[in-house]
Design an enzyme around this catalytic site. Sequence first.
Site, PDB file in Angstrom:
ATOM      1  N   CYS A   2       0.862  -1.169   0.000  1.00 52.40           N
ATOM      2  CA  CYS A   2       0.000   0.000   0.000  1.00 52.40           C
ATOM      3  C   CYS A   2       0.902   1.223   0.000  1.00 52.40           C
ATOM      4  CB  CYS A   2      -0.912   0.000   1.227  1.00 52.40           C
ATOM      5  SG  CYS A   2      -1.901   1.503   1.409  1.00 52.40           S
ATOM      6  N   GLU A 103      -3.891   1.070  -5.586  1.00 55.70           N
ATOM      7  CA  GLU A 103      -2.983  -0.031  -5.909  1.00 55.70           C
ATOM      8  C   GLU A 103      -2.796  -0.044  -7.419  1.00 55.70           C
ATOM      9  OE1 GLU A 103      -0.292  -1.642  -5.202  1.00 55.70           O
ATOM     10  OE2 GLU A 103      -1.268  -2.275  -3.337  1.00 55.70           O
TER      11      GLU A 103
END
Length: 245
Positions: A2, A103
Site C-alpha cells: 500500500c 494499488e
Amino acid sequence: MCGRYASTLPPEQMAELFKLLNQLEMVPRYNIAPTQPVVAIWEEAARREAHFARWGLVPRWVKDPREFPLLVNARVETMAEKPAFRDALKHGRCIIPASGYYEWHTGPDKKKQPYYITHADGRPMALAGLYATWVGPEGEEIDSIATITVPANQQLSEVHDRMPAILEGDAIEQWLDVRSVSARHANQLALPLEDGALKFHPVSTRVNSARDDDPGLVEPVALEKPEPPQPRKKVAGGGAQMDLF
C-alpha cells in the site's frame, strides 16, 4: 503493498467514529504518499488520541533517520520477527483512518494502471499500522508509522497480490489495546477482508505524482481498449503453406 491512500473524513466525525479524546485540524487528502505527515490513532496511558506522524517507520534504536531505509509497509508474515517491527507490534500498534487506497495493476504490456479501492458500502477504513517514537540526541522526537499488508483476497488479487490489513469492529479495539492484548494475538487480527467487502475502479495515472492532490484522482476513468489485431496480408504468389506464417 500500500503506497498511496486518501483520507477525507472530517475531524469531528473521525473523533466520534474512533472514540477519540481529541481532534486534529486537517484538510481532505486524496493522494497521501510515503514520508508525508499522516493522521494515526493510538492509545497511550489509557488515552486514545489522534497524532500526526511520518509515513515511514523509524524504530527507536535507529541512530540517524536520514541513513535508515524507508519502511512504509510491514508484512504480516514476518513483522513479529523483524527487529524493525517486533517491538512496535508489542507496544506501538495504531490505526490509520482512510477513505480508500490506491494499488497498481501491471498489465501484459507492463504498463501500470492505478485503481482506487474502498469499502463496498463507502464507509471509512481503519488500516492496521505500527508506530514508533524516535528520540534524537538533542531531545527531538519523530513519531512515525508503517501500514501492515496481508495477502490479497481472491477479489483483490485481480489488481495486486497484496492488500493492507483493514480492521473492523472489535478487532480495532483489540488492536489498539497494547496493555491487555499480546503481540501474538494481535498478529492474528491482521487478516484479508472477505471477498465482496471492497470495491475498486481504475483511476487517472495523475495519482502517480504526489504533487497532485484533488478529488478528481478518485474518480473512475475508462480504460483504453487494445487495438484489434490487423488481418494478415497474403504474400503475392504465395501458396497455402506461406499463408500459415
